[in-house]
Design a protein around this motif. Structure first.
Motif, PDB file in Angstrom:
ATOM      1  N   LEU B 522      -5.778  -7.422   7.275  1.00  0.00           N
ATOM      2  CA  LEU B 522      -7.091  -7.583   6.670  1.00  0.00           C
ATOM      3  C   LEU B 522      -7.362  -6.484   5.658  1.00  0.00           C
ATOM      4  O   LEU B 522      -7.951  -6.717   4.600  1.00  0.00           O
ATOM      5  N   LEU B 523      -6.917  -5.283   5.982  1.00  0.00           N
ATOM      6  CA  LEU B 523      -7.133  -4.172   5.072  1.00  0.00           C
ATOM      7  C   LEU B 523      -6.424  -4.417   3.755  1.00  0.00           C
ATOM      8  O   LEU B 523      -6.990  -4.248   2.671  1.00  0.00           O
ATOM      9  N   ARG B 524      -5.186  -4.877   3.861  1.00  0.00           N
ATOM     10  CA  ARG B 524      -4.447  -5.132   2.616  1.00  0.00           C
ATOM     11  C   ARG B 524      -5.091  -6.254   1.817  1.00  0.00           C
ATOM     12  O   ARG B 524      -5.100  -6.236   0.592  1.00  0.00           O
ATOM     13  N   SER B 525      -5.615  -7.246   2.542  1.00  0.00           N
ATOM     14  CA  SER B 525      -6.310  -8.331   1.837  1.00  0.00           C
ATOM     15  C   SER B 525      -7.473  -7.785   1.044  1.00  0.00           C
ATOM     16  O   SER B 525      -7.691  -8.151  -0.110  1.00  0.00           O
ATOM     17  N   MET B 526      -8.241  -6.934   1.684  1.00  0.00           N
ATOM     18  CA  MET B 526      -9.419  -6.394   1.037  1.00  0.00           C
ATOM     19  C   MET B 526      -9.023  -5.632  -0.205  1.00  0.00           C
ATOM     20  O   MET B 526      -9.641  -5.749  -1.255  1.00  0.00           O
ATOM     21  N   VAL B 527      -7.975  -4.814  -0.072  1.00  0.00           N
ATOM     22  CA  VAL B 527      -7.525  -4.038  -1.221  1.00  0.00           C
ATOM     23  C   VAL B 527      -7.114  -4.980  -2.352  1.00  0.00           C
ATOM     24  O   VAL B 527      -7.460  -4.768  -3.515  1.00  0.00           O
ATOM     25  N   ARG B 758     -16.125  -7.625   4.240  1.00  0.00           N
ATOM     26  CA  ARG B 758     -16.148  -6.194   4.527  1.00  0.00           C
ATOM     27  C   ARG B 758     -16.543  -5.947   5.963  1.00  0.00           C
ATOM     28  O   ARG B 758     -15.956  -5.140   6.667  1.00  0.00           O
ATOM     29  N   MET B 759     -17.570  -6.700   6.370  1.00  0.00           N
ATOM     30  CA  MET B 759     -18.038  -6.526   7.734  1.00  0.00           C
ATOM     31  C   MET B 759     -16.939  -6.872   8.716  1.00  0.00           C
ATOM     32  O   MET B 759     -16.722  -6.176   9.698  1.00  0.00           O
ATOM     33  N   MET B 760     -16.248  -7.956   8.426  1.00  0.00           N
ATOM     34  CA  MET B 760     -15.175  -8.347   9.326  1.00  0.00           C
ATOM     35  C   MET B 760     -14.086  -7.291   9.348  1.00  0.00           C
ATOM     36  O   MET B 760     -13.532  -6.973  10.401  1.00  0.00           O
ATOM     37  N   LEU B 761     -13.791  -6.745   8.200  1.00  0.00           N
ATOM     38  CA  LEU B 761     -12.776  -5.699   8.148  1.00  0.00           C
ATOM     39  C   LEU B 761     -13.190  -4.513   8.999  1.00  0.00           C
ATOM     40  O   LEU B 761     -12.402  -3.985   9.782  1.00  0.00           O
ATOM     41  N   TRP B 762     -14.444  -4.105   8.853  1.00  0.00           N
ATOM     42  CA  TRP B 762     -14.913  -2.973   9.646  1.00  0.00           C
ATOM     43  C   TRP B 762     -14.824  -3.274  11.132  1.00  0.00           C
ATOM     44  O   TRP B 762     -14.412  -2.439  11.938  1.00  0.00           O
ATOM     45  N   SER B 763     -15.234  -4.477  11.504  1.00  0.00           N
ATOM     46  CA  SER B 763     -15.154  -4.844  12.920  1.00  0.00           C
ATOM     47  C   SER B 763     -13.718  -4.779  13.399  1.00  0.00           C
ATOM     48  O   SER B 763     -13.431  -4.228  14.469  1.00  0.00           O
ATOM     49  N   ALA B 764     -12.820  -5.350  12.595  1.00  0.00           N
ATOM     50  CA  ALA B 764     -11.419  -5.371  13.012  1.00  0.00           C
ATOM     51  C   ALA B 764     -10.883  -3.952  13.140  1.00  0.00           C
ATOM     52  O   ALA B 764     -10.190  -3.625  14.104  1.00  0.00           O
ATOM     53  N   LEU B 765     -11.218  -3.103  12.166  1.00  0.00           N
ATOM     54  CA  LEU B 765     -10.732  -1.726  12.224  1.00  0.00           C
ATOM     55  C   LEU B 765     -11.296  -1.006  13.443  1.00  0.00           C
ATOM     56  O   LEU B 765     -10.563  -0.285  14.139  1.00  0.00           O
ATOM     57  N   ALA B 766     -12.584  -1.220  13.686  1.00  0.00           N
ATOM     58  CA  ALA B 766     -13.194  -0.547  14.843  1.00  0.00           C
ATOM     59  C   ALA B 766     -12.527  -0.994  16.135  1.00  0.00           C
ATOM     60  O   ALA B 766     -12.175  -0.188  16.991  1.00  0.00           O
ATOM     61  N   LEU B 767     -12.338  -2.293  16.259  1.00  0.00           N
ATOM     62  CA  LEU B 767     -11.735  -2.806  17.489  1.00  0.00           C
ATOM     63  C   LEU B 767     -10.290  -2.339  17.615  1.00  0.00           C
ATOM     64  O   LEU B 767      -9.847  -1.945  18.696  1.00  0.00           O
ATOM     65  N   ALA B 768      -9.567  -2.367  16.496  1.00  0.00           N
ATOM     66  CA  ALA B 768      -8.169  -1.929  16.557  1.00  0.00           C
ATOM     67  C   ALA B 768      -8.101  -0.446  16.925  1.00  0.00           C
ATOM     68  O   ALA B 768      -7.261  -0.029  17.733  1.00  0.00           O
ATOM     69  N   TYR B 842      -5.849 -12.584   1.745  1.00  0.00           N
ATOM     70  CA  TYR B 842      -5.798 -12.827   0.312  1.00  0.00           C
ATOM     71  C   TYR B 842      -4.740 -11.952  -0.290  1.00  0.00           C
ATOM     72  O   TYR B 842      -4.727 -10.741  -0.097  1.00  0.00           O
ATOM     73  N   GLY B 843      -3.885 -12.559  -1.038  1.00  0.00           N
ATOM     74  CA  GLY B 843      -2.893 -11.777  -1.752  1.00  0.00           C
ATOM     75  C   GLY B 843      -1.887 -11.121  -0.838  1.00  0.00           C
ATOM     76  O   GLY B 843      -1.114 -10.278  -1.257  1.00  0.00           O
ATOM     77  N   VAL B 844      -1.911 -11.495   0.421  1.00  0.00           N
ATOM     78  CA  VAL B 844      -0.991 -10.868   1.363  1.00  0.00           C
ATOM     79  C   VAL B 844      -0.364 -11.970   2.198  1.00  0.00           C
ATOM     80  O   VAL B 844      -1.065 -12.853   2.684  1.00  0.00           O
ATOM     81  N   ASP B 845       0.898 -11.908   2.361  1.00  0.00           N
ATOM     82  CA  ASP B 845       1.561 -12.877   3.210  1.00  0.00           C
ATOM     83  C   ASP B 845       1.242 -12.569   4.665  1.00  0.00           C
ATOM     84  O   ASP B 845       1.140 -11.413   5.050  1.00  0.00           O
ATOM     85  N   ARG B 847       3.072 -12.549   7.028  1.00  0.00           N
ATOM     86  CA  ARG B 847       4.144 -11.747   7.637  1.00  0.00           C
ATOM     87  C   ARG B 847       4.507 -10.598   6.726  1.00  0.00           C
ATOM     88  O   ARG B 847       5.661 -10.251   6.584  1.00  0.00           O
ATOM     89  N   ASP B 848       3.501 -10.018   6.142  1.00  0.00           N
ATOM     90  CA  ASP B 848       3.701  -8.980   5.158  1.00  0.00           C
ATOM     91  C   ASP B 848       4.569  -7.854   5.685  1.00  0.00           C
ATOM     92  O   ASP B 848       4.211  -7.166   6.645  1.00  0.00           O
ATOM     93  N   PRO B 849       5.695  -7.613   5.070  1.00  0.00           N
ATOM     94  CA  PRO B 849       6.610  -6.588   5.595  1.00  0.00           C
ATOM     95  C   PRO B 849       6.023  -5.187   5.589  1.00  0.00           C
ATOM     96  O   PRO B 849       6.239  -4.422   6.529  1.00  0.00           O
ATOM     97  N   ALA B 850       5.241  -4.876   4.544  1.00  0.00           N
ATOM     98  CA  ALA B 850       4.690  -3.522   4.483  1.00  0.00           C
ATOM     99  C   ALA B 850       3.824  -3.238   5.693  1.00  0.00           C
ATOM    100  O   ALA B 850       3.953  -2.199   6.348  1.00  0.00           O
ATOM    101  N   THR B 851       2.934  -4.157   6.013  1.00  0.00           N
ATOM    102  CA  THR B 851       2.063  -3.954   7.160  1.00  0.00           C
ATOM    103  C   THR B 851       2.878  -3.808   8.435  1.00  0.00           C
ATOM    104  O   THR B 851       2.665  -2.894   9.230  1.00  0.00           O
ATOM    105  N   PHE B 852       3.821  -4.723   8.608  1.00  0.00           N
ATOM    106  CA  PHE B 852       4.562  -4.714   9.861  1.00  0.00           C
ATOM    107  C   PHE B 852       5.531  -3.548   9.963  1.00  0.00           C
ATOM    108  O   PHE B 852       6.132  -3.326  11.005  1.00  0.00           O
ATOM    109  N   LEU B 853       5.675  -2.810   8.888  1.00  0.00           N
ATOM    110  CA  LEU B 853       6.474  -1.595   8.950  1.00  0.00           C
ATOM    111  C   LEU B 853       5.581  -0.394   9.232  1.00  0.00           C
ATOM    112  O   LEU B 853       5.875   0.436  10.087  1.00  0.00           O
TER     113      LEU B 853
END
Lengths: 110, 886
Positions: B522-527, B758-768, B842-845, B847-853
């Motif tokens: 989600l973070l990468r999507s936002m970016v 944005r709100m969803m991103l914040w929620s996800a980050l907080a929960l994570a 958005y703009g992120v697969d 299975r985005d390799p960067a994230t999963f690394l």
């Protein structure tokens, strides 16, 4: 009749208690004495099992209790038969008659 | 009767006890008396009486058991005992209750939002039957504009066999006087069926109804709760009060009703509702598509049937009105198929609903992690209490009894967590409401009400059983003899016990991994979204829509007005450039030799000193922009955007290509030929990446168009308030009887539209983050416990020659191994489940390799810290002390 021994004894005790209260109310001690008397000393009620039986009968609604004064001017709890208790007494007497007849038949034919 | 008296006996316990005591005493006294009379001395008489009676205690027990529900009494006792135990271990209790509160509170809050906004936004209605009617259309810079004409709504009203209820409205705004200061507020013009359609009863006063509509004076209005509070201070006598309002002139309006606070319809910013007044012409022929129409399907009517009826209506409309010259292009029915959509989508776009569910699942995952942590803690405590439990088992407690007592302890903790969670949820509620934008419509508040509270405690109960059952089960499973004899620590952590611990920790880490990966994506999507190439420069760009009405002005007057406006806007201090456009002026069908024409939207733009291209800083892809030669009447050059060019001539360069226009999809072709001289990059002014309606833009110089400017763009460095004031002033000066213009900053609008994400991103980050923290806490705790349990073993190792470093490495290695397995499982799970989140990215697969690394590395880093601290402790073990201690 698939009652085990304990049940049989319990049921019998109930019957005896109800019978002993047929004529007049009585407290626990008096009930145990009366059963002894009525059976011409052949039956001695284990006094410990008397009270649980009394409470059970009261829960079923066949006897009711009241605090009163005994012959010796002591506070005691008197039990008496209720209407449903009288009915139950008749029912149990009949069951007992049937049971003893059945057992006699078996013994007679053994 | 028996049950009732048994229940009541719970409360009469003391009385019954005393009575029984008295009765037995009386019995014994009588028996003693008789024994005395038989010749025994007093003491002996008493003892004999007691013997004859039997076991007093056992008799009392029997009597007690028959009297009431023993298990209930015992449970009460267990509860009190549990309370005492927990009170003594304050630190543990505090930590446990806090973590539980966080988990339960988050879940409750999310659930409240889901209930109110996603699952059941229209309470008390048969939701399947509520629909919105609209004609698909595109308008200017917005990709999708759901609306239709009043005519369509009116026709729907005449079909009671299809729609048994309809509501028509459109958002509007007006200026309200507060003495001499006029303030703009948002509102809605509604028809007679509007309030009845939604059904929410007014807080005060009444709704607007058909009578008000018939009166056609618009005198009565209903106001919102928010405005009632801010403007009238919640005055209960507000009904009947009059306020001064400025539309074309200043008039008085009477307030006849106030709506309750949860009624936010059609948007969260709607402060008043007035009646709709339509011109007779709008009833006879379709007018501008500015209206929203809702309908309720009549009983037995399916969506397909209704759609079929609409299709028939559309065909009739096309036949009757398509070639009617008195109707503007925008109002023409063709190209605007009438469609239905579920009313739910009005409240919650499907995508938003999807994102709320994702956050909900994340909250539940955090809750699971919390329960796992608590299970670990309870297991550890169970170990510590072994001797206590062994004694109880030796004294005769059945396994069920032990289980029950420990379970009640867990439930008590859970109840504490439930209370804390309720408080947290209440506090989070306001944040939760922000998951949806402030302008979002709503009919009920996402609050903590009775049902939510019950749910919270149910969840707490389930958690309590989850984390309490297994440890309790294990605790009861011991041999009292062995435990009581053996007090050394070597036997304390059985092998099975260790594996359970490890398993739980692995599970925790895996779950935390899931959350982290989701948050990372989600973070990468936002970016990506924020860096999205818009095709034009948005800094300091302001869009102004003066809403010049067409009535009473001929084309020349309108054109002159807008030119005047443009000049003045351009002349404002701080304005670096200005331009004007009229977008979506008309739909144009373009064709060349291919069989089917291509639909495009024409945008007339200014060229020359107030150049559109320069002001918006568009980018040329090929060819050139308009020059002075194209600005003259008679020139036949156009510029297309990339989508348009691709649609017309896929794969080829559009420069130099010619085409002709066609009226309508199958209308007559004109003879004029146009030439494409340039292609520009697509303008993406909305953040929605859906391509529902491709706005293929065809640019023509303004002077060649028939009309007046609709949108003005200026690039300004004035402060927002000052600029707004200046713009309003200009509009008032230039346009007699002007309405308040719409002014917004493009950047701001883009930013606002990202708010739910944005709100969803914040929620996800907080929960994570919470998940990571808790799971690392679990790892740390378990490792520490393991180290302290193995002190002796470590001492032996060191005595046999291992140095501190190798001990550290050993412990660290074992810890990281556990984390590693958990992380691997989690990553695999995330890879498999990532597809679920696809539509949110958005703009992120997925299975985005960067994230999963990066995420596993991050987890490894934090975990190494969590494992290192206990490893240090292990290294500090003094073999002499360890070996001697017992």
């Amino acid at each position: 009749m698939s009652q085990n021994k304990a049940d049989l004894l319990q049921g019998t005790l109930d019957l005896l208690i109800l019978k002993s209260l047929q004529n007049e109310p009585m407290h626990g001690f008096g009930i145990s004495l009366r059963i002894q008397q009525m059976s011409k000393e052949m039956l001695t009620v284990e006094q410990g099992s008397l009270y649980p039986a009394l409470y059970r009968l009261e829960d079923q609604g066949w006897i009711k209790s009241e605090w009163g004064v005994s012959e010796n001017n002591r506070k005691a709890k008197f039990y008496s038969l209720t209407t449903s208790g009288r009915k139950q007494l008749t029912t149990e007497e009949q069951s007992w008659a049937k049971l003893s007849t059945a057992i006699n038949l078996v013994l007679g034919n053994a | 009767m028996k049950l009732l008296s048994q229940f009541l006996n719970l409360f009469r316990r003391r009385k019954l006890e005393t009575e029984m005591q008295a009765e037995i005493l009386h019995h014994l006294a009588e028996q003693t008396r008789r024994n005395e009379a038989a010749g025994m001395p007093l003491a002996e008489a008493y003892y004999t009486a007691e013997r004859q009676f039997g076991n007093v205690a056992s008799v009392q027990e029997q009597a007690r058991e028959g009297r009431t529900w023993a298990w209930l009494e015992q449970s009460f006792k267990d509860l009190r005992f549990a309370g005492r135990v927990l009170a003594k271990q304050r630190v543990f209790t505090l930590i446990a209750v806090l973590t539980l509160s966080v988990g339960i509170g988050a879940s409750s809050a999310i659930l409240g939002v889901i209930r109110a906004h996603v699952l059941d936004p229209v309470p008390g209605h048969d939701e399947d039957r509520l629909v919105e009617l609209y004609g698909e259309t595109a308008f200017a810079l917005e990709r999708r504009f759901i609306a239709t004409s009043y005519y369509v709504g009116h026709q729907a009203k005449q079909m009671p066999e299809v729609f048994d209820k309809t509501a028509i409205f459109f958002p509007t705004a007006t200026e309200v006087s507060d003495g001499d200061f006029f303030q703009t507020i948002n509102g809605a013009s509604v028809d007679g069926g509007f309030f009845d359609f939604l059904g929410t009863p007014p807080l005060l006063g009444r709704w607007l109804n058909e009578e008000d509509v018939r009166a056609a004076t618009r005198e009565n209005i209903v106001i919102s709760y928010k405005w009632w509070q801010t403007r009238f201070g919640g005055d209960p006598a507000v009904i009947g009060r009059q306020i001064r309002v400025r539309e074309d002139q200043e008039v008085m309006r009477t307030i006849v009703g106030v709506m309750p606070p949860e009624f936010r319809f059609p948007t969260g910013m709607t402060d008043y509702w007035q009646t709709l007044v339509v011109k007779a012409s709008e009833l006879a022929k379709p007018g501008s598509p500015n209206y929203r129409v809702f309908g309720r399907l009549a009983p037995g009517v399916t969506v397909e049937k209704a759609q079929a009826a609409l299709n028939v209506l559309h065909t009739n409309m096309t036949q009757e009105f398509e070639s009617d010259p008195t109707i503007s292009n925008i109002s023409k029915p063709s190209g605007r198929a009438l469609k239905l959509r579920p009313l739910m989508e009005f409240f919650v776009e499907p995508k938003v609903r999807h994102s709320v569910w994702v956050v909900a699942v994340a909250a539940v995952v955090v809750l699971l992690i919390v329960c796992t942590n608590l299970a670990l803690l309870q297991l550890a405590r169970g170990e510590a209490r072994k001797s206590e439990i062994a004694v109880r088992v030796a004294l005769g407690a059945g396994r069920g009894r032990i289980l029950r007592q420990l379970l009640i302890e867990s439930l008590l903790l859970a109840a504490g967590g439930g209370c804390g969670g309720l408080l947290l949820a209440h506090w989070l509620r306001q944040l939760g409401d922000a998951l949806l934008p402030a302008t979002a419509p709503a009919l009920q508040a996402a609050g903590i009400d009775g049902a939510a509270a019950i749910w919270t405690f149910a969840v707490a109960g389930i958690c309590g059983i989850l984390f309490g059952f297994f440890p309790a089960w294990r605790a009861g499973d011991l041999q009292p003899g062995q435990v009581l004899k053996n007090t050394s620590q070597t036997a304390s952590s059985g092998v099975g016990h260790r594996w359970i611990q490890r398993g739980l920790v692995m599970g925790q880490v895996a779950l935390a991994m899931l959350l982290l990966c989701a948050a990372g994506l989600l973070l990468r999507s936002m970016v990506s979204l924020m860096k999205m190439d818009r095709g034009f420069d948005t800094t300091g760009l302001v869009e102004i829509r003066p809403l010049v009405s067409t009535s009473g002005r001929n084309a020349e007057q309108r054109a002159a007005l807008t030119r005047d406006l443009l000049e003045r806007f351009a002349a404002l201090p701080g304005t670096t450039s200005a331009t004007m456009s009229a977008s979506g002026l008309g739909r144009r069908y373009l064709r060349d030799d291919k069989p089917d024409p291509v639909l495009m939207w024409e945008t007339a733009v200014t060229v020359g000193t107030v150049d559109y291209f320069q002001t918006l800083k568009l980018r040329l892809k090929a060819g050139r922009w308009f020059g002075p030669q194209d600005d003259q009447k008679g020139a036949k050059t156009v510029v297309l955007d990339a989508d348009a060019a691709e649609a017309m001539w896929p794969g080829q360069s559009a420069i130099g290509k010619r085409f002709i226009q066609q009226a309508g999809k199958s209308g007559e072709k004109s003879t004029d030929e146009y030439e494409v001289i340039g292609v520009v990059e697509n303008m993406r002014s909305s953040t929605l990446e859906n391509d529902a309606m491709l706005v293929r833009n065809l640019y023509v110089p303004f002077s060649r168009s028939a009309g007046m400017g609709r949108e003005f763009y200026i690039r300004s460095n004035l402060a927002p308030a000052a600029l707004k004031a200046s713009v309003e002033r200009i509009c008032k000066e230039v346009i007699p009887g002007a309405r308040q213009p719409i002014v917004f900053w493009i950047e701001q609008r883009l930013y606002d539209s990202l708010a739910p994400r944005r709100m969803m991103l914040w929620s996800a980050l907080a929960l994570a983050g919470t998940g990571l923290f808790l799971s690392m806490l679990g790892v740390f705790g378990v490792q520490l416990h393991a180290v302290t349990g193995r002190t002796k073993e470590i001492g032996i190792r060191m005595a046999l020659g291992a140095d501190r470093e190798s001990v550290t490495r050993m412990v660290l290695g074992q810890g990281m191994a556990i984390v590693g397995i958990g992380a691997a499982v989690g990553t695999l799970g995330a890879l498999m489940l990532a597809g679920v989140m696809g539509s949110l990215l958005y703009g992120v697969d997925a299975r985005d390799p960067a994230t999963f690394l990066v995420v596993p590395l991050l987890l490894a880093a934090v975990a190494s810290l969590a494992c290192w601290l206990p490893a240090r402790r292990a290294a500090k073990v003094d073999p002499m002390v360890a070996l001697r201690a017992e």
